[in-house]
Scaffold this motif. Structure first.
Motif, short mmCIF file in Angstrom:
data_model
loop_
_atom_site.label_atom_id
_atom_site.label_comp_id
_atom_site.label_asym_id
_atom_site.label_seq_id
_atom_site.Cartn_x
_atom_site.Cartn_y
_atom_site.Cartn_z
N LEU A 35 22.79 41.12 46.66
CA LEU A 35 24.21 41.41 46.48
C LEU A 35 24.45 42.20 45.21
N THR A 36 23.87 41.74 44.12
CA THR A 36 24.08 42.41 42.83
C THR A 36 23.59 43.85 42.88
N GLU A 37 22.38 44.07 43.37
CA GLU A 37 21.83 45.42 43.44
C GLU A 37 22.62 46.32 44.38
N THR A 38 22.97 45.81 45.55
CA THR A 38 23.67 46.61 46.54
C THR A 38 25.08 46.97 46.07
N LEU A 39 25.81 46.00 45.54
CA LEU A 39 27.16 46.28 45.05
C LEU A 39 27.14 47.26 43.88
N LEU A 95 29.15 50.59 44.52
CA LEU A 95 30.39 50.75 43.76
C LEU A 95 30.20 51.61 42.51
N ASN A 96 28.96 52.02 42.27
CA ASN A 96 28.63 52.85 41.10
C ASN A 96 29.03 52.17 39.79
N VAL A 97 28.61 50.91 39.67
CA VAL A 97 28.82 50.15 38.43
C VAL A 97 27.47 49.57 38.01
N PRO A 98 27.30 49.25 36.73
CA PRO A 98 26.04 48.63 36.32
C PRO A 98 25.90 47.22 36.89
N GLY A 130 29.20 22.23 44.97
CA GLY A 130 30.36 21.67 45.63
C GLY A 130 31.52 22.64 45.80
N GLN A 131 31.39 23.85 45.25
CA GLN A 131 32.44 24.86 45.39
C GLN A 131 31.84 26.13 45.98
N ARG A 132 32.70 26.92 46.59
CA ARG A 132 32.21 28.17 47.20
C ARG A 132 31.75 29.13 46.11
N PRO A 133 30.67 29.88 46.36
CA PRO A 133 30.27 30.89 45.39
C PRO A 133 31.28 32.03 45.41
N HIS A 134 31.38 32.77 44.34
CA HIS A 134 32.25 33.93 44.31
C HIS A 134 31.65 34.98 43.38
N ILE A 135 32.16 36.18 43.50
CA ILE A 135 31.68 37.31 42.70
C ILE A 135 32.82 37.80 41.82
N VAL A 136 32.49 38.09 40.58
CA VAL A 136 33.42 38.74 39.67
C VAL A 136 32.80 40.08 39.28
N ILE A 137 33.57 41.14 39.47
CA ILE A 137 33.11 42.49 39.14
C ILE A 137 34.01 43.04 38.04
N SER A 138 33.40 43.40 36.95
CA SER A 138 34.15 43.95 35.81
C SER A 138 34.95 45.17 36.27
N GLY A 139 36.23 45.19 35.96
CA GLY A 139 37.10 46.29 36.34
C GLY A 139 37.75 46.11 37.70
N ILE A 140 37.22 45.17 38.51
CA ILE A 140 37.78 44.91 39.83
C ILE A 140 38.37 43.49 39.88
N GLY A 141 37.63 42.54 39.33
CA GLY A 141 38.06 41.14 39.36
C GLY A 141 37.26 40.34 40.36
N GLU A 142 37.82 39.22 40.80
CA GLU A 142 37.14 38.35 41.76
C GLU A 142 37.29 38.93 43.16
N VAL A 143 36.19 38.93 43.90
CA VAL A 143 36.21 39.42 45.28
C VAL A 143 35.73 38.31 46.21
N GLY A 144 36.14 38.38 47.46
CA GLY A 144 35.75 37.37 48.45
C GLY A 144 34.26 37.42 48.74
#
Length: 110
Positions: free
Chosen positions: A49-53, A57-60, A71-85
Motif C-alpha cells: 500500500l505504502t509503495e503503490t500509493l 499519488l507522486n508523494v514520498p 480492535g479498531q479498523r486500520p486507516h491511512i493518513v497521507i500528508s497533504g490529503i488527510g485520512e483516507v478510507g
C-alpha cells in the motif's frame, strides 16, 4: 449494489504500481507464501500500500502512514490529503486492500 462508477475497478497486483486510481479508489492484491504468518501478510500488504500509493499519488513514502490499533479498523493518513478510507482482507495466500481517497470503503476475501 455497486455504483456504476465502480463497476469495472481493476485489482492491481503488487509489486507494480497502477497507472491511476480510478474514481479515487484503489484495489490492490498481494500474494503470500503458503504457511506465512498473519503478521507477515499484514506487513506485506501495508508495504504494498505504502509503495503503490506513493508512486501513484507522486508523494514520498514517508508521507503515507498506515495506522493500526488492535480492535479498531486500520486507516491511512497521507500528508497533504488527510485520512483516507482503507479496508484489508486476508485469506490463505492472498491479501486484498481497498483504498478510497474520498471516504469509507470495505472489502472481504472469502
Amino acid at each position: 449494489m455497486i455504483p456504476n462508477a465502480l463497476d469495472a475497478l481493476t485489482v492491481f497486483p503488487w509489486p507494480g504500481p497502477p497507472s491511476h486510481i480510478r474514481t479515487g479508489v484503489l484495489l490492490l492484491r498481494t500474494a503470500t507464501p503458503v504457511g506465512a504468518s498473519r503478521v507477515y501478510a499484514r506487513d506485506h500488504i501495508r508495504q504494498a500500500l505504502t509503495e503503490t500509493l506513493a508512486l501513484t499519488l507522486n508523494v514520498p513514502q514517508s508521507a503515507i502512514v498506515v495506522m493500526s490499533t488492535p480492535g479498531q479498523r486500520p486507516h491511512i493518513v497521507i500528508s497533504g490529503i488527510g485520512e483516507v478510507g482503507l479496508s484489508i482482507s486476508h485469506e490463505s495466500t492472498l491479501s486484498l486492500a481497498a483504498v478510497n481517497l474520498h471516504g469509507q470503503v470495505g472489502v472481504d476475501v472469502m
